[in-house]
Scaffold this active site. Structure first.
Site, PDB file in Angstrom:
ATOM      1  N   LYS A  94       2.422   4.467   1.457  1.00 53.45           N
ATOM      2  CA  LYS A  94       2.620   4.944   2.832  1.00 53.45           C
ATOM      3  C   LYS A  94       2.366   6.448   2.828  1.00 53.45           C
ATOM      4  O   LYS A  94       3.214   7.235   2.400  1.00 53.45           O
ATOM      5  CB  LYS A  94       4.037   4.636   3.326  1.00 53.45           C
ATOM      6  CG  LYS A  94       4.259   5.010   4.792  1.00 53.45           C
ATOM      7  CD  LYS A  94       5.655   4.623   5.251  1.00 53.45           C
ATOM      8  CE  LYS A  94       5.829   4.666   6.760  1.00 53.45           C
ATOM      9  NZ  LYS A  94       5.553   5.941   7.379  1.00 53.45           N
ATOM     10  N   GLU A  98       0.854  -1.197   0.000  1.00 53.53           N
ATOM     11  CA  GLU A  98       0.000   0.000   0.000  1.00 53.53           C
ATOM     12  C   GLU A  98       0.883   1.238   0.000  1.00 53.53           C
ATOM     13  O   GLU A  98       2.020   1.191   0.483  1.00 53.53           O
ATOM     14  CB  GLU A  98      -0.870   0.023   1.269  1.00 53.53           C
ATOM     15  CG  GLU A  98      -1.866  -1.098   1.335  1.00 53.53           C
ATOM     16  CD  GLU A  98      -2.719  -1.062   2.614  1.00 53.53           C
ATOM     17  OE1 GLU A  98      -3.660  -1.854   2.696  1.00 53.53           O
ATOM     18  OE2 GLU A  98      -2.422  -0.253   3.515  1.00 53.53           O
ATOM     19  N   ARG A 158      -2.681   8.704  17.166  1.00 57.58           N
ATOM     20  CA  ARG A 158      -1.849   7.540  17.494  1.00 57.58           C
ATOM     21  C   ARG A 158      -1.503   7.493  18.987  1.00 57.58           C
ATOM     22  O   ARG A 158      -1.355   6.448  19.570  1.00 57.58           O
ATOM     23  CB  ARG A 158      -0.594   7.663  16.644  1.00 57.58           C
ATOM     24  CG  ARG A 158       0.466   6.733  16.972  1.00 57.58           C
ATOM     25  CD  ARG A 158       1.622   7.027  16.066  1.00 57.58           C
ATOM     26  NE  ARG A 158       2.746   6.240  16.507  1.00 57.58           N
ATOM     27  CZ  ARG A 158       3.747   5.902  15.742  1.00 57.58           C
ATOM     28  NH1 ARG A 158       3.787   6.309  14.505  1.00 57.58           N
ATOM     29  NH2 ARG A 158       4.728   5.186  16.204  1.00 57.58           N
ATOM     30  N   LYS A 161       7.544  -1.468   6.437  1.00 57.94           N
ATOM     31  CA  LYS A 161       7.569  -0.233   5.649  1.00 57.94           C
ATOM     32  C   LYS A 161       8.859  -0.140   4.832  1.00 57.94           C
ATOM     33  O   LYS A 161       9.900  -0.699   5.224  1.00 57.94           O
ATOM     34  CB  LYS A 161       7.382   0.984   6.549  1.00 57.94           C
ATOM     35  CG  LYS A 161       8.367   1.078   7.673  1.00 57.94           C
ATOM     36  CD  LYS A 161       8.086   2.285   8.557  1.00 57.94           C
ATOM     37  CE  LYS A 161       8.993   2.287   9.760  1.00 57.94           C
ATOM     38  NZ  LYS A 161       9.024   3.492  10.524  1.00 57.94           N
ATOM     39  N   ARG A 189      -1.814   9.746  11.682  1.00 54.33           N
ATOM     40  CA  ARG A 189      -2.537   8.493  11.928  1.00 54.33           C
ATOM     41  C   ARG A 189      -3.886   8.832  12.558  1.00 54.33           C
ATOM     42  O   ARG A 189      -3.961   9.645  13.494  1.00 54.33           O
ATOM     43  CB  ARG A 189      -1.713   7.619  12.875  1.00 54.33           C
ATOM     44  CG  ARG A 189      -2.271   6.230  13.126  1.00 54.33           C
ATOM     45  CD  ARG A 189      -2.057   5.364  11.912  1.00 54.33           C
ATOM     46  NE  ARG A 189      -2.465   3.994  12.104  1.00 54.33           N
ATOM     47  CZ  ARG A 189      -1.635   2.977  12.333  1.00 54.33           C
ATOM     48  NH1 ARG A 189      -0.343   3.194  12.443  1.00 54.33           N
ATOM     49  NH2 ARG A 189      -2.100   1.743  12.445  1.00 54.33           N
ATOM     50  N   GLU A 230      -4.864   7.169   7.614  1.00 57.53           N
ATOM     51  CA  GLU A 230      -3.962   8.325   7.680  1.00 57.53           C
ATOM     52  C   GLU A 230      -4.680   9.525   7.077  1.00 57.53           C
ATOM     53  O   GLU A 230      -5.205   9.433   5.960  1.00 57.53           O
ATOM     54  CB  GLU A 230      -2.698   7.991   6.872  1.00 57.53           C
ATOM     55  CG  GLU A 230      -1.574   8.952   7.029  1.00 57.53           C
ATOM     56  CD  GLU A 230      -0.608   8.589   8.179  1.00 57.53           C
ATOM     57  OE1 GLU A 230      -0.880   7.658   8.961  1.00 57.53           O
ATOM     58  OE2 GLU A 230       0.405   9.284   8.285  1.00 57.53           O
ATOM     59  N   PHE A 247      -6.948   2.356   5.714  1.00 57.27           N
ATOM     60  CA  PHE A 247      -6.222   1.133   5.373  1.00 57.27           C
ATOM     61  C   PHE A 247      -6.594  -0.066   6.249  1.00 57.27           C
ATOM     62  O   PHE A 247      -6.110  -1.159   6.026  1.00 57.27           O
ATOM     63  CB  PHE A 247      -4.709   1.324   5.298  1.00 57.27           C
ATOM     64  CG  PHE A 247      -4.078   2.029   6.477  1.00 57.27           C
ATOM     65  CD1 PHE A 247      -3.955   1.395   7.693  1.00 57.27           C
ATOM     66  CD2 PHE A 247      -3.575   3.316   6.325  1.00 57.27           C
ATOM     67  CE1 PHE A 247      -3.363   2.037   8.755  1.00 57.27           C
ATOM     68  CE2 PHE A 247      -2.964   3.964   7.387  1.00 57.27           C
ATOM     69  CZ  PHE A 247      -2.864   3.325   8.613  1.00 57.27           C
ATOM     70  N   ARG A 299       4.600  -3.736  16.920  1.00 54.93           N
ATOM     71  CA  ARG A 299       5.399  -3.542  15.724  1.00 54.93           C
ATOM     72  C   ARG A 299       5.859  -4.941  15.334  1.00 54.93           C
ATOM     73  O   ARG A 299       6.839  -5.449  15.817  1.00 54.93           O
ATOM     74  CB  ARG A 299       6.594  -2.655  16.072  1.00 54.93           C
ATOM     75  CG  ARG A 299       7.185  -1.906  14.909  1.00 54.93           C
ATOM     76  CD  ARG A 299       8.383  -1.116  15.388  1.00 54.93           C
ATOM     77  NE  ARG A 299       8.046   0.176  15.961  1.00 54.93           N
ATOM     78  CZ  ARG A 299       7.760   1.261  15.246  1.00 54.93           C
ATOM     79  NH1 ARG A 299       7.729   1.229  13.936  1.00 54.93           N
ATOM     80  NH2 ARG A 299       7.486   2.392  15.836  1.00 54.93           N
TER      81      ARG A 299
HETATM   82  P1  ATP Z   1       7.524   6.956  10.420  1.00 60.61           P
HETATM   83  O1  ATP Z   1       8.168   8.112  11.120  1.00 60.61           O
HETATM   84  O2  ATP Z   1       8.382   6.248   9.430  1.00 60.61           O
HETATM   85  O3  ATP Z   1       6.125   7.226   9.957  1.00 60.61           O
HETATM   86  P2  ATP Z   1       6.546   5.852  12.729  1.00 60.61           P
HETATM   87  O4  ATP Z   1       7.397   5.385  13.860  1.00 60.61           O
HETATM   88  O5  ATP Z   1       5.821   7.140  12.911  1.00 60.61           O
HETATM   89  O6  ATP Z   1       7.436   5.873  11.458  1.00 60.61           O
HETATM   90  P3  ATP Z   1       5.776   3.350  11.752  1.00 60.61           P
HETATM   91  O7  ATP Z   1       4.948   2.318  12.380  1.00 60.61           O
HETATM   92  O8  ATP Z   1       7.214   3.073  11.744  1.00 60.61           O
HETATM   93  O9  ATP Z   1       5.480   4.737  12.381  1.00 60.61           O
HETATM   94  O10 ATP Z   1       5.274   3.563  10.263  1.00 60.61           O
HETATM   95  C1  ATP Z   1       3.952   3.344  10.028  1.00 60.61           C
HETATM   96  C2  ATP Z   1       3.209   4.646   9.968  1.00 60.61           C
HETATM   97  O11 ATP Z   1       2.956   4.955   8.609  1.00 60.61           O
HETATM   98  C3  ATP Z   1       1.833   4.450  10.566  1.00 60.61           C
HETATM   99  O12 ATP Z   1       1.832   4.831  11.911  1.00 60.61           O
HETATM  100  C4  ATP Z   1       0.930   5.321   9.743  1.00 60.61           C
HETATM  101  O13 ATP Z   1       0.756   6.560  10.400  1.00 60.61           O
HETATM  102  C5  ATP Z   1       1.672   5.551   8.453  1.00 60.61           C
HETATM  103  N1  ATP Z   1       1.004   4.970   7.273  1.00 60.61           N
HETATM  104  C6  ATP Z   1       0.770   5.620   6.115  1.00 60.61           C
HETATM  105  N2  ATP Z   1       0.181   4.839   5.215  1.00 60.61           N
HETATM  106  C7  ATP Z   1       0.014   3.634   5.781  1.00 60.61           C
HETATM  107  C8  ATP Z   1      -0.554   2.401   5.332  1.00 60.61           C
HETATM  108  N3  ATP Z   1      -1.040   2.244   4.106  1.00 60.61           N
HETATM  109  N4  ATP Z   1      -0.566   1.370   6.210  1.00 60.61           N
HETATM  110  C9  ATP Z   1      -0.053   1.504   7.449  1.00 60.61           C
HETATM  111  N5  ATP Z   1       0.493   2.648   7.934  1.00 60.61           N
HETATM  112  C10 ATP Z   1       0.532   3.708   7.107  1.00 60.61           C
END
Ligand code: ATP
Length: 582
Positions: free
Chosen positions: A250, A248, A270, A424, A255, A300, A341, A418
């Site tokens: 990103k 998907e 979040r 990702k 969030r 998101e 999502f 996680r």
């Molecule tokens: P980053 O700073 O890389 O976003 P993070 O620590 O904030 O990392 P991660 O769990 O590492 O969060 O990355 C997932 C984040 O990406 C999710 O919290 C969400 O907010 C965002 N996101 C965007 N699109 C998607 C998607 N299609 N599916 C899941 N998460 C997504």
């Protein structure tokens, strides 16, 4: 239960920084708590209710000082002097409490319920006369309490209880107190879907293991969102997923959990903070677009131009956070689209144990894209060329990269975790050091030369979520604007503590200890093995930990709690990824 019993436990807890001892002390408190158990689980966190209820005491240090002056024969200036000497309002209240002469004897039978009820009244009083009411309630509490009691009551009210116990320690203590078998996993899952320690405590006390096992998402109660791991190439992702995955976009926004039950629609961040007030447009658009009795979706929110479909940077959304006025105007200026999502709940039924492809199918059957809600763009493929093209396309369309989603039968929605079910992939990952990190400030070093009067560097830690500690990982001195640098002493002023805080693990001793509350996003050049730091100590090499070289501040992450910081486990993964790239 008498409040003095809690006070006695708090005093014991202050004498140790060892997690096992803290867990034992709390467990014995919980065993004796009787009907006060639920409220005690909140009080030990300095709260009156679960986090997501946002109950705040709304009382500043200044008001407490006024109340203390009011009740003693001391002026506010004199009280400020005592405060300066102690560096802590709780100890100051203790001193004043001990000094008051001719005071009627404090209540020998001051109960937890009495304190809890009064603190609730104090928190609830709002409006015109509220300062007066708050001062009166505090003064009465002071008169009724022993000096030791008022020390902790004051710390609770001012948000400085700082006993060094995070939710995970409290949950462990509850298990120790009430459960003879190890139901830790079930308890953690229940907590992640229903993050209310008081609720979990009562289930455990009643030995209601079945209900713990069946605790799932509940509309209008925020859950801890599922998170993603990272890998450095599509090839690695394909292998890790056994070629069972969808990809998907990103999206780079905020969030968003959206809950509906009956006519009520709530939005949470979040960090489990209710943000409905900041997004009245999402709330209204959802109400106008769909007719579900009850639902929970995950996605998101991204600012965008509905005419061109262009996505805008995340900062344009963050302007709304914490804003109470002008929201209507701002939502007209910058429309928001929520990319959905996942779905966790629909019309009375939890969907979290269904595999991801079934949940996605339910989303497709129930949602038609419109200007405000769209399903995340995705492909199902394991062909590296196709996935790489999809990745490029995601970047062209204003996204950060892609997220692989496991499509096997095991691909449940795992709240708060996680795990390798989501992975990702971003552009930066191909470079030497993949991804920035979110680290916690645990100490500061005084500045010299041009930085006199400010801090020269900060001691930063990763979060070890296995033993709930903050492990030193780097010294950060670059990336600050002068303005930010000189504002740090003020920003940290109420977080400075006299001794190394509980849960902090470091060999390096800073000039000033900072209670672990502030999270900063950091970039760096390389992760190296270092005997000086405690992150992943003895894990990679004997008598050594890991350290970040050439760290640079990206930004302060006010949206993250210290327990949301990058974990030691993730740093070990990054270290391994970096070695592979070399
Ligand atoms: P980053 O700073 O890389 O976003 P993070 O620590 O904030 O990392 P991660 O769990 O590492 O969060 O990355 C997932 C984040 O990406 C999710 O919290 C969400 O907010 C965002 N996101 C965007 N699109 C998607 C998607 N299609 N599916 C899941 N998460 C997504």
């Amino acid at each position: 239960m008498l409040f003095s019993e809690i006070t006695a436990k708090f005093m014991e807890m202050e004498k140790t920084t060892k997690r096992l001892e803290l867990t034992d002390i709390l467990a014995s408190l919980f065993k004796d708590a009787g009907d006060d158990l639920k409220n005690i689980t909140y009080l030990i966190q300095g709260k009156l209710a679960p986090d997501y209820e946002n109950t705040e005491f709304g009382i500043s240090d200044k008001i407490i000082i006024k109340a203390l002056s009011n009740i003693s024969s001391l002026s506010e200036e004199e009280i400020n002097k005592i405060l300066y000497k102690n560096g802590d309002l709780g100890t100051t209240a203790y001193e004043i409490g001990s000094k008051i002469r001719q005071r009627p004897l404090f209540k020998e039978n001051l109960t937890v319920k009495y304190v809890y009820d009064n603190l609730t009244l104090l928190a609830r009083s709002s409006g015109h006369e509220s300062t007066k009411t708050k001062i009166n309630i505090y003064k009465n509490l002071l008169m009724d309490s022993s000096p030791d009691d008022i020390k902790y009551i004051t710390r609770i009210i001012t948000g400085k209880l700082r006993l060094g116990v995070a939710n995970s320690t409290i949950l462990d203590s509850l298990v120790l107190a009430f459960s003879d078998k190890d139901y830790s996993d079930a308890i953690e899952t229940a907590y992640n879907f229903h993050p209310d320690i008081g609720y979990i405590a009562l289930l455990l006390k009643n030995n209601d293991i079945e209900r713990i096992k069946n605790t799932g998402p509940d509309p209008l109660i925020p859950f801890k969102v599922m998170l993603a791991e990272r890998l450095k190439s599509i090839k690695d992702i394909n292998e890790k997923m056994n070629h069972n995955s969808a990809y998907e976009y990103k999206y780079d926004g905020l969030r968003t959990e959206l809950h509906k039950k009956g006519d009520v629609i709530k939005i949470f961040s979040r960090g489990l903070e209710e943000t409905t007030m900041n997004f009245p447009d999402i709330q209204k658009n959802f109400k106008d677009s769909y007719k579900f009795d009850s639902i929970i979706i995950d996605g998101e929110s991204v600012p965008y131009n509905p005419d061109t479909g262009e996505l805008y940077p995340f900062q344009m959304v963050s302007q709304r956070r914490g804003r109470k006025y002008g929201i209507t105007e701002i939502s007209k200026e910058i429309p928001i689209v929520m990319f959905i999502f996942d779905i966790l709940y629909l019309n009375g039924k939890s969907l979290v144990n269904l595999p991801y492809p079934e949940r996605r199918k339910i989303l497709e059957d129930n949602f038609n894209d419109n200007d405000y809600f769209k399903l995340a763009t995705r492909i199902v493929s394991d062909d590296e060329n196709i996935i790489n093209k999809f990745f490029e396309e995601s970047i062209e369309n204003g996204c950060e990269g892609i997220v692989a989603k496991n499509t096997s039968d095991e691909s449940v929605y795992r709240a708060g975790a996680r795990g390798w079910l989501w992975i990702k992939f971003k552009r930066d990952y191909e470079k030497e050091l993949a991804d920035s990190m979110d680290l916690v400030v645990i100490g500061a070093f005084n500045g010299h030369g041009r930085r006199t009067g400010a801090y020269g560097a900060l001691l930063m830690a990763s979060y070890n979520d296995e033993n709930d500690t903050f492990e030193s990982f780097t010294k950060l001195g670059t990336g600050f604007t002068d303005e930010l640098l000189f504002s740090l002493p003020e920003m940290f002023s109420d977080k400075i503590v006299m001794k190394k805080p509980a849960r902090v693990n470091t060999k390096i001793v800073p000039d000033v200890w900072i209670y672990p509350e502030i999270v900063m996003e950091i970039n760096g050049a390389e992760i190296t093995v270092s005997p000086a730091h405690k992150c992943a100590y003895n894990l990679i090499e004997k008598d050594s930990g890991l350290a970040l070289r050439f760290p640079r501040l990206v930004k302060i992450r006010n949206d993250k709690k210290p327990e949301d910081a990058t974990t030691t486990k993730e740093i070990v993964e990054l270290f391994k990824m970096q070695k592979k790239t070399k």
